[in-house]
Write an enzyme that holds these catalytic residues in place. Structure first.
Site, PDB file in Angstrom:
ATOM      1  N   LYS A   1      17.107  -0.769 -31.786  1.00 33.84           N
ATOM      2  CA  LYS A   1      16.816  -1.652 -32.865  1.00 33.84           C
ATOM      3  C   LYS A   1      17.947  -2.420 -33.296  1.00 33.84           C
ATOM      4  CE  LYS A   1      13.424  -2.274 -36.585  1.00 33.84           C
ATOM      5  NZ  LYS A   1      14.110  -2.282 -38.072  1.00 33.84           N
TER       6      LYS A   1
ATOM      7  N   ASP B   1      13.874   7.956 -41.839  1.00 39.52           N
ATOM      8  CA  ASP B   1      13.721   7.547 -40.173  1.00 39.52           C
ATOM      9  C   ASP B   1      12.756   8.756 -39.576  1.00 39.52           C
ATOM     10  OD1 ASP B   1      15.138   5.303 -40.544  1.00 39.52           O
ATOM     11  OD2 ASP B   1      16.923   6.242 -39.484  1.00 39.52           O
TER      12      ASP B   1
ATOM     13  N   HIS C   1      12.968   4.514 -46.891  1.00 44.81           N
ATOM     14  CA  HIS C   1      12.410   5.006 -46.153  1.00 44.81           C
ATOM     15  C   HIS C   1      13.395   6.319 -45.598  1.00 44.81           C
ATOM     16  CE1 HIS C   1      14.804   2.526 -43.364  1.00 44.81           C
ATOM     17  NE2 HIS C   1      14.453   3.270 -42.474  1.00 44.81           N
TER      18      HIS C   1
ATOM     19  N   HIS D   1      16.997   6.134 -47.340  1.00 40.31           N
ATOM     20  CA  HIS D   1      17.910   5.028 -47.459  1.00 40.31           C
ATOM     21  C   HIS D   1      17.215   3.423 -47.349  1.00 40.31           C
ATOM     22  CE1 HIS D   1      16.867   5.778 -43.103  1.00 40.31           C
ATOM     23  NE2 HIS D   1      17.397   4.644 -42.933  1.00 40.31           N
TER      24      HIS D   1
END
Length: 331
Positions: A198, A219, A217, A273
C-alpha cells in the site's frame, strides 16, 4: 462513481478544509500533540542473534513497534521503489483513474481514496495505491501500474527482499516467545502468507492541525513493514500519549499487527498509530502488510496457553477477523 481525490483537492489550491476532513476536537493534532524526546527502539540486525531476539521481543512487548537497520535491503532499491511510486502519483488524474478500485463491490486493489469511514463520517487526508505482491498465486498484475514501465520489475525485486526480512523477523519473534523459529510463520500460512503493498500519499493540506492522514488504528496484519519518505508524520500511542516515530534513513519501520498479538496471546502488542499531514510537503510511505490467507485459523498458540495464562482472544479465520474489523464489530 466519481470519487473526490485528495491530491486533486490539494493541487487545486484548496484554502480551507471541507467539513468531512475536520476531525472531532479530541482527535485534532493541535489538541493531541506528541511528547518530545522519547526515542523508539532501533535494532541492528547485524548484532549477535541473542541480542536481536532480546531487543525485538522487548520492543514488540512494550511498544508493538521498532525500527530495523542493517537489514540487507540495498538503499538503492528503496530509492527506486520510492521513485516508481512517486512517478505514478505524478501522472495526470485521468490516467490514475484508469486504476481506480471499487471497495463497494469488494475490488480493493488499485488506486483509491478514503479507505476507512468512522462513526462521525469523517474521512482521511490520503490517496493510496494498493495491490497484492505475494504469493504468485494471488497476484493480479492487471491492477499494477503500467507507468512507470519499471514499476513491476522494481516491486518484484523489493518483494523478494521483504519476504527475506519478514522471515527473519518472524523467526526472531517466535524465539522471543520461547518457540521454535518457524512457529509464527507456520501459523500465518507458511508459504501462502500474503504480502500486500500500500503506497500512501498525503499531499499538502491547507489546515493540517485539523486533519489526519490516517486516524488512530491498529493494523489487522501480522506485521507491517514500512518505509517512509523524509516528511515526518507517523505517531505511536505509548503510555497514554502520542510519540513521534522520527525518520531514520534506510531503516525499516516495523509494526506488530493484530494477528501477532492474537497468536502471542497478548505478549506482543499491536501498536495503535496515526498519521499526520503537512502544510507544505507531500508525505508518502510504502507499507507492506504481511497477512495470513483468508482461510487461516488464527488464535492464541497452544504452547502459550495454560491455567495461569488462559486465552485472551477468540479463535477464528482471518477472513472473519477482517470482516469484523472492517465493519467495526467486536472480535
Amino acid at each position: 462513481m466519481v470519487v473526490e481525490r485528495v491530491q486533486a483537492l490539494s493541487i487545486a489550491g484548496l484554502k480551507e478544509l471541507p467539513a468531512q476532513f475536520i476531525r472531532p476536537d479530541h482527535e485534532r493534532p493541535e489538541n493531541s500533540k506528541a511528547v518530545e524526546g522519547v526515542s523508539v527502539q532501533v535494532v541492528s540486525l547485524s548484532q549477535p542473534r541473542h541480542s536481536v531476539v532480546n531487543e525485538i521481543a522487548a520492543a514488540a512487548a512494550e511498544w508493538g513497534f521498532f525500527l530495523v537497520t542493517d537489514h540487507g535491503i540495498p538503499p538503492s532499491l528503496i530509492r527506486r521503489l520510492q521513485e516508481v511510486g512517486r512517478v505514478f502519483f505524478e501522472l495526470p488524474q485521468e490516467e490514475k483513474e484508469t486504476y481506480a478500485n471499487d471497495p463497494s463491490c469488494g475490488r480493493l486493489e488499485g488506486y483509491g481514496t478514503k479507505m476507512t469511514k468512522n462513526h462521525e463520517e469523517k474521512v482521511e487526508w490520503i490517496d493510496y495505491f494498493y495491490h497484492v505482491m505475494s504469493p504468485p498465486s494471488k497476484v493480479n498484475h492487471q491492477y499494477w501500474p503500467k507507468i512507470p514501465t519499471t514499476y513491476r520489475e522494481v516491486t518484484e525485486e523489493y518483494n523478494k527482499e521483504v519476504l527475506r526480512v519478514t522471515d527473519k523477523v518472524l523467526e526472531v519473534l517466535s524465539e522471543g516467545l520461547g518457540l521454535e523459529g518457524k512457529a509464527l510463520k507456520r501459523s500465518l500460512g507458511g508459504e501462502e502468507m500474503e504480502l500486500e503493498m500500500k503506497i500512501n500519499m498525503y499531499p499538502p493540506c491547507p489546515q493540517p492541525q485539523l486533519a489526519l492522514g490516517v486516524e488512530p488504528h491498529t493494523d489487522m496484519s501480522a506485521l507491517t513493514i514500512l518505509v517512509p519518505n523524509d516528511v515526518p508524520g507517523l505517531q505511536l500511542w505509548k503510555d497514554n500519549h502520542w510519540v513521534a516515530a522520527d525518520y531514520l534513513r534506510n531503516a525499516l519501520f516495523i509494526h506488530i499487527g493484530d494477528q501477532i498479538e492474537v497468536l502471542s496471546n497478548g505478549k506482543y502488542k499491536s501498536v495503535l498509530h496515526r498519521s499526520l499531514v503537512n502544510k507544505d510537503s507531500t508525505r508518502m510511505s510504502w507499507a507492506v502488510f504481511c497477512v495470513p490467507p483468508n482461510e487461516a485459523i488464527i488464535g492464541p498458540l497452544s504452547e502459550l496457553v495454560d491455567e495461569k495464562n488462559p486465552p485472551k482472544f477468540s479463535t477464528k479465520t482471518y477472513a472473519e477477523y477482517r470482516y469484523r474489523k472492517l465493519n467495526k464489530l467486536p472480535q
